[in-house]
Design an enzyme around this catalytic site. Structure first.
Site, mmCIF file in Angstrom:
data_model
loop_
_atom_site.group_PDB
_atom_site.id
_atom_site.type_symbol
_atom_site.label_atom_id
_atom_site.label_comp_id
_atom_site.label_asym_id
_atom_site.label_seq_id
_atom_site.Cartn_x
_atom_site.Cartn_y
_atom_site.Cartn_z
ATOM 1 N N HIS A 1 -7.583 2.685 -0.044
ATOM 2 C CA HIS A 1 -6.130 2.720 0.173
ATOM 3 C C HIS A 1 -5.702 4.056 0.792
ATOM 4 C CE1 HIS A 1 -2.077 0.991 -1.421
ATOM 5 N NE2 HIS A 1 -1.943 1.545 -0.228
ATOM 6 N N ILE A 2 -6.256 4.346 1.965
ATOM 7 C CA ILE A 2 -5.981 5.626 2.623
ATOM 8 C C ILE A 2 -5.365 5.463 4.007
ATOM 9 C CG2 ILE A 2 -7.760 6.902 1.370
ATOM 10 C CD1 ILE A 2 -9.612 6.478 3.798
ATOM 11 N N ILE B 1 4.920 -1.493 11.101
ATOM 12 C CA ILE B 1 3.488 -1.322 11.325
ATOM 13 C C ILE B 1 2.941 -2.392 12.253
ATOM 14 C CG2 ILE B 1 1.222 -1.310 10.215
ATOM 15 C CD1 ILE B 1 2.632 -0.157 7.717
ATOM 16 N N ASP C 1 5.558 -14.114 12.339
ATOM 17 C CA ASP C 1 6.576 -13.533 11.468
ATOM 18 C C ASP C 1 7.834 -14.367 11.650
ATOM 19 O OD1 ASP C 1 8.582 -12.045 10.170
ATOM 20 O OD2 ASP C 1 7.511 -10.172 10.527
ATOM 21 N N ALA D 1 -2.429 -3.861 4.395
ATOM 22 C CA ALA D 1 -1.055 -4.011 3.889
ATOM 23 C C ALA D 1 -1.046 -3.847 2.374
ATOM 24 C CB ALA D 1 -0.472 -5.353 4.324
ATOM 25 N N ARG D 2 -1.067 -4.955 1.636
ATOM 26 C CA ARG D 2 -1.079 -4.897 0.179
ATOM 27 C C ARG D 2 -2.029 -5.952 -0.371
ATOM 28 N NH1 ARG D 2 0.611 -0.618 0.602
ATOM 29 N NH2 ARG D 2 2.292 0.461 -0.511
ATOM 30 N N GLU E 1 -6.239 -1.304 -8.440
ATOM 31 C CA GLU E 1 -6.774 -0.061 -7.896
ATOM 32 C C GLU E 1 -6.888 0.987 -8.993
ATOM 33 O OE1 GLU E 1 -4.356 1.119 -4.570
ATOM 34 O OE2 GLU E 1 -4.805 -0.695 -3.431
#
Length: 346
Positions: free
Chosen positions: A313-314, A184, A203, A264-265, A294
């Protein structure tokens, strides 16, 4: 003799899409049965803030229901069904689990290895969807789309958004910091390049592609990214190293008008620290798409702030994600039956 395949889909990853892809890839080599769960109309379980079943993270369904449905099948194709150690002991015929997700967080990987079960996934299945969504999130905030929309719905004409001291900036004059350079994050970088944006990447586990390096994308430390970026967008995975990495210390290093985006999360962000940073002006605004819990509570403080955009979260939800993931999973099943090596073993 056809291989017995149990498909557990849901209202997003439709079981009939799995079945069609399997029929196209495997023909008469599979004997298919399907079940459709009620996600996302009902929320999944999250083992991040509250311990999940046998330490599983994101899953939908109960152990007994899944075990009863899988029965003596050799192959399970699923999106969210849990596969825990205790469940594997009750499914002795199971040899392959194909998970239509970027990460098999609904499977106990060590237990699978101990039981001789191969697990495959579909990395990158929604990478384009999330990357596009991220660009939309950035533009929504930086070009004042959310503010204008919310005001107009309330009968207020925000002509002041045209003022030079209020209006937004263009991506071609901004620096965007991308944390995480996987499927991503690398696509987000490519899209940003098309806008003429200066892009910084953090990263520590990968190098820039020659194309990105040649285009002027810079591989930098996290501290430099946080301090120089007008927008910080998060695309890493949840690990012990990344949990709550966006915390008080991180927000203090950012520009006081910076935008923070998380598609992301949720567990990578410390929400109390984010709230404080937004209220005290340590950063300018935030766009949050994923959360540690959630659905979020209706009285959640972040819902009350005027400088936050929240979505449920879509980002990874697109029609193409469904068909692509089903095709990927079906190809893994075909390879397994043919005795070929898996394309995406976990």
């Amino acid at each position: 003799m056809p291989k017995s395949v149990a498909i557990i889909g849901d209202l997003f990853m439709l079981p009939e899409k799995f079945a069609d892809a399997l029929a196209a890839a495997c023909g008469d080599a599979v004997d298919i049965r399907t079940r459709k769960d009620n996600w996302p109309d009902e929320p999944m379980e999250h083992g991040y803030s509250v311990k999940g079943m046998d330490d599983l993270k994101e899953y939908f369904g109960t152990a007994d229901d899944v075990v009863d449905f899988v029965g003596d099948a050799e192959i399970l194709v699923t999106h969210l069904a849990p596969v825990s150690r205790s469940m594997l002991a009750r499914m002795p015929n199971l040899k392959l689990v194909a998970v239509s997700r970027g990460g098999p967080v609904n499977v106990d990987m060590k237990a699978a290895a101990d039981h001789g079960v191969t697990v495959v996934n579909t990395p990158g299945r929604n990478s384009s969807a999330v990357a596009e969504f991220t660009l939309g999130a950035i533009l929504t905030e930086t070009r004042k789309i959310r503010e204008g929309h919310e005001a107009l719905r309330n009968g207020i004409w925000r002509g002041d958004l045209y003022r030079a001291d209020i209006t937004g900036r263009e991506l071609n004059e901004m620096t965007v910091g991308v944390i995480g350079y996987g499927n991503i994050g690398s696509k987000v970088v490519k899209l940003l390049r098309a806008f003429g944006t200066k892009v910084l990447v953090c990263d520590p586990y990968v190098q820039l592609t020659p194309e990105d390096a040649k285009a002027g994308v810079e591989h930098v430390t996290l501290d430099r990214l946080l301090s120089e970026a007008d927008v910080v967008t998060l695309h890493a995975r949840v690990t012990d190293e990344t949990k709550e990495m966006m915390n008080k210390e991180a927000f203090k290093k950012m520009k006081n008008d910076a935008l923070f985006v998380n598609t992301a999360r949720g567990p990578m962000c410390h929400y109390d620290d984010l709230y404080t940073a937004l209220v005290e002006g340590e950063i300018g605004s935030a766009m949050m798409e994923t959360f540690g819990v959630e659905p979020v509570p209706k009285d959640w403080p972040l819902l009350q702030l005027p400088n936050v955009t929240l979505t449920p979260h879509i980002a990874g939800a697109s029609v193409r994600t469904v068909t692509y993931a089903a095709e990927q999973a079906a190809e893994e099943v075909r390879r397994f039956i043919a005795g070929e090596p898996a394309r995406n073993p976990c």
